[in-house]
Scaffold this motif. Sequence first.
Motif, PDB file in Angstrom:
ATOM      1  N   ALA C   3      -2.973  15.776   6.304  1.00 52.29           N
ATOM      2  CA  ALA C   3      -3.150  14.473   6.943  1.00 52.29           C
ATOM      3  C   ALA C   3      -3.505  13.437   5.873  1.00 52.29           C
ATOM      4  O   ALA C   3      -4.184  13.768   4.902  1.00 52.29           O
ATOM      5  CB  ALA C   3      -4.270  14.557   7.982  1.00 52.29           C
ATOM      6  N   PRO C   4      -2.980  12.199   6.026  1.00 56.01           N
ATOM      7  CA  PRO C   4      -3.262  11.190   4.996  1.00 56.01           C
ATOM      8  C   PRO C   4      -4.757  10.819   4.976  1.00 56.01           C
ATOM      9  O   PRO C   4      -5.422  10.871   6.006  1.00 56.01           O
ATOM     10  CB  PRO C   4      -2.412  10.000   5.432  1.00 56.01           C
ATOM     11  N   ARG C   5      -5.231  10.489   3.788  1.00 57.98           N
ATOM     12  CA  ARG C   5      -6.601  10.009   3.682  1.00 57.98           C
ATOM     13  C   ARG C   5      -6.572   8.510   3.371  1.00 57.98           C
ATOM     14  O   ARG C   5      -5.684   8.016   2.676  1.00 57.98           O
ATOM     15  CB  ARG C   5      -7.328  10.766   2.570  1.00 57.98           C
ATOM     16  N   TYR C   6      -7.541   7.827   3.905  1.00 63.34           N
ATOM     17  CA  TYR C   6      -7.595   6.379   3.740  1.00 63.34           C
ATOM     18  C   TYR C   6      -8.771   5.996   2.844  1.00 63.34           C
ATOM     19  O   TYR C   6      -9.826   6.625   2.870  1.00 63.34           O
ATOM     20  CB  TYR C   6      -7.746   5.692   5.101  1.00 63.34           C
ATOM     21  N   ARG C   7      -8.572   4.918   2.085  1.00 62.12           N
ATOM     22  CA  ARG C   7      -9.600   4.470   1.157  1.00 62.12           C
ATOM     23  C   ARG C   7      -9.611   2.941   1.195  1.00 62.12           C
ATOM     24  O   ARG C   7      -8.556   2.300   1.211  1.00 62.12           O
ATOM     25  CB  ARG C   7      -9.224   4.968  -0.241  1.00 62.12           C
ATOM     26  N   ALA C   8     -10.796   2.354   1.222  1.00 64.76           N
ATOM     27  CA  ALA C   8     -10.881   0.887   1.230  1.00 64.76           C
ATOM     28  C   ALA C   8     -10.664   0.354  -0.180  1.00 64.76           C
ATOM     29  O   ALA C   8     -10.889   1.059  -1.159  1.00 64.76           O
ATOM     30  CB  ALA C   8     -12.248   0.442   1.742  1.00 64.76           C
ATOM     31  N   ALA C   9     -10.204  -0.906  -0.283  1.00 63.81           N
ATOM     32  CA  ALA C   9     -10.108  -1.553  -1.590  1.00 63.81           C
ATOM     33  C   ALA C   9     -11.488  -1.532  -2.238  1.00 63.81           C
ATOM     34  O   ALA C   9     -12.509  -1.619  -1.546  1.00 63.81           O
ATOM     35  CB  ALA C   9      -9.613  -2.991  -1.420  1.00 63.81           C
ATOM     36  N   GLU C  10     -11.513  -1.399  -3.556  1.00 67.08           N
ATOM     37  CA  GLU C  10     -12.798  -1.352  -4.274  1.00 67.08           C
ATOM     38  C   GLU C  10     -13.683  -2.522  -3.875  1.00 67.08           C
ATOM     39  O   GLU C  10     -13.200  -3.637  -3.686  1.00 67.08           O
ATOM     40  CB  GLU C  10     -12.545  -1.474  -5.778  1.00 67.08           C
ATOM     41  N   ALA C  11     -14.979  -2.250  -3.806  1.00 67.47           N
ATOM     42  CA  ALA C  11     -15.921  -3.296  -3.400  1.00 67.47           C
ATOM     43  C   ALA C  11     -15.825  -4.512  -4.317  1.00 67.47           C
ATOM     44  O   ALA C  11     -15.964  -5.655  -3.872  1.00 67.47           O
ATOM     45  CB  ALA C  11     -17.343  -2.738  -3.406  1.00 67.47           C
ATOM     46  N   ALA C  12     -15.547  -4.280  -5.594  1.00 63.13           N
ATOM     47  CA  ALA C  12     -15.485  -5.396  -6.543  1.00 63.13           C
ATOM     48  C   ALA C  12     -14.314  -6.329  -6.243  1.00 63.13           C
ATOM     49  O   ALA C  12     -14.279  -7.465  -6.706  1.00 63.13           O
ATOM     50  CB  ALA C  12     -15.359  -4.861  -7.961  1.00 63.13           C
ATOM     51  N   LEU C  13     -13.353  -5.846  -5.444  1.00 60.64           N
ATOM     52  CA  LEU C  13     -12.181  -6.674  -5.138  1.00 60.64           C
ATOM     53  C   LEU C  13     -12.387  -7.511  -3.880  1.00 60.64           C
ATOM     54  O   LEU C  13     -11.534  -8.313  -3.524  1.00 60.64           O
ATOM     55  CB  LEU C  13     -10.944  -5.786  -4.963  1.00 60.64           C
TER      56      LEU C  13
END
Lengths: 338, 281, 94
Positions: C3-13
């Motif tokens: 199953a695909p895993r999701y990741r948020a854009a880096e906090a610094a962005l």
Amino acid sequence: MTAAQTLVEVLRDPARAMAIDLTRWTELLTVARAETLAGTLAHRLEGLAVPDAVAKALAEARIDAAEARRTALWEANRIAKALRPLAHPVVLLKGTAFAAAGLAAGQGRGIGDCDILLPKPMLDHAEKLLVDAGWQWIKSDPYDDLYYRRWMHELPPLIHAERGRMVDVHHTILPLTARQKPDAQALIADAVPLDGGLAVLDHADMIVHAAAHLFADGELAGGLRNLWDIHALIEERGLEGLEARAARHGLSSTVDRALRLSHALYGTSVPRRCRHLTTTDRLYRRRLMARDGWGRERHTALRTAFYIRSHLIRMPLPLLSRHLWIKWRKGKAASASG
Amino acid sequence: MKHQITLGVGPVSFRIGSDWHGPIAALDALYHDYPRPGFADYSVRLEAISPWRRWIRPSIRVRGDYWLPDASPLPRAQGLLAAEMGMNLQVALGHRRHLLIHAAVVARGDRAILMSGVSGAGKSTLALMLSQRGWRFLGDEFAMIDPETGWVHPFPRPVSLKNESLELIPDEYRVGPLLAGTPKGDVRHVAPPTAAIAAMDEPARPALLVFPRFGFPSALGGLAASETFVRLTQASTNYVAMGEAGFRTLVRLRGRIPAVALDYPDGATGVAAVEALWDAL
Amino acid sequence: MAAPRYRAAEAALLIVEPLDVFTAVFHRPSGVTHLLNEPAPQILEALGNEPLEMEALLAWLAERYDLGDADGSGTALLCARLDELEAAGLVERT
């Protein structure tokens, strides 16, 4: 000295800006904006002690350039994401490529549409993937559409519905109707990969493309900027392999003319054979410099000559008359119905 | 070009060139009290649409460093309007030093009220009326917010009043010619009071944000933070172009000052309501 | 296939500014301002710590917020929000 000449002189040697009076600065800024060179000028002059009012205006040009860069790189990122199923790097061209590769030619440069290069057999698939990801066709006219597909070196331009940014998907760097036939396979095969599924042309190919773009595509409008691209590419990374590469693409004379003009205007380091202008070159130089201190284009007759020439370059004569005839018919129909 | 003038307005300077003497003379008179700087940030051209049209049925085409291709030409008698449009366009499309909010601005001391609204919301009239009651006039078109300080810089251009508003022009104010039959109706330009022009390099700290609407029964409403935020982004011509600085400036402005929506039926009621809001701060 | 895993854009962005029920988010790489409401800011928060599969994300959110998922509509809603966040570049599939 005309305002366009001042612009060229200051780009070539920023120290010359010290001798400019305030009235001349106004003209310089206007002509730089008209030639989409304001950001480049601002970068060249960064750190120099220009008058305070001028420094503020130049700072704004740098803000614009930074935003143009941000937008262009994001658009490239989105295009690469949409085209990931192709499993082939997306070769960026022109301004986006300079920015993505971190080249001096990209410093301060305005960037409009995103131009990319892909192998011709992948174009249909790429078009479908882009449309699925939210891009739309702009040209709805069947003749224009057919014209693009049959004779130009690109898909009809696509615009992203939300971001409003345009992508031009090319399969070579000159229209199919042009006499010269660049080796598109070699362009793609030798492209230099970057992160994120992107790539840029090899250095020598980048110069060849910039030269082809300067002369073959358009009426030399914005030519000072396109010529600056060539100058900046050469000053940063030299000329190695350029002659052989230009010959391979059948663009030796085009590249040589670009080098002669770049040397004459910006003082680019070029081979000895390219250090003198021919009579025709001088016409080109006049055309490139045809802008006054109010940002207006000058020399109407010369411009018209270059306009006609630009069509001749893009299409063989019988095809051109057919094209103009259909355009004229459509214009009549539109005015009759409107 | 044949005729030209440079004008300094707050932090911005313009060079206006013209194929005719008339528009430049009108600018020279209306902008009598403004500086004539050596350098101009922006250039505006008022040009004949073709060489012979300088004389026959003369029409003015507005061009400049920034311009819109679909703007239609104006008759020569409306040269002043063409110049003002050209100057507005340069700032709206080119300015990056400040976050621009479509708003009229008045101040007491160094504290300012921003009155933001679309054309027709009555912000120009309110600002002009308040300027007669001891308020300093900072502008009726753009509030220029400094990204460094969050303060608003004056941009006190002449006010253009239309149609029924024309009768509100105070006697002692410097005015331009009456321009009849423009795309916006009858128009006359009114220069701000001399004191406002003299103080055009003195910024003020925003203290109140009002969204006025003219021609409605009196009503006062608070605004949710997100609504104020959205309204401000929509009222800004360069929010997107300013990038991160635009976001930070707008967030700070929104967070620091109270915002209200004000409906008012007529100018006098509007002025009283704004002053009551001010007194209650 | 996993199953695909999701990741948020880096906090610094991201610059995140809570307003009221909406949160303004400035995304640096695109220069776009997003106005998000529940559960989008919470999704970003969850995926900011570590990449998660859909199910783990749902569990993370259910632990902290009321998703009203008695009839499974929460999952559908979550999928729709995730797609939007992914299209905007705020969330990436890894």
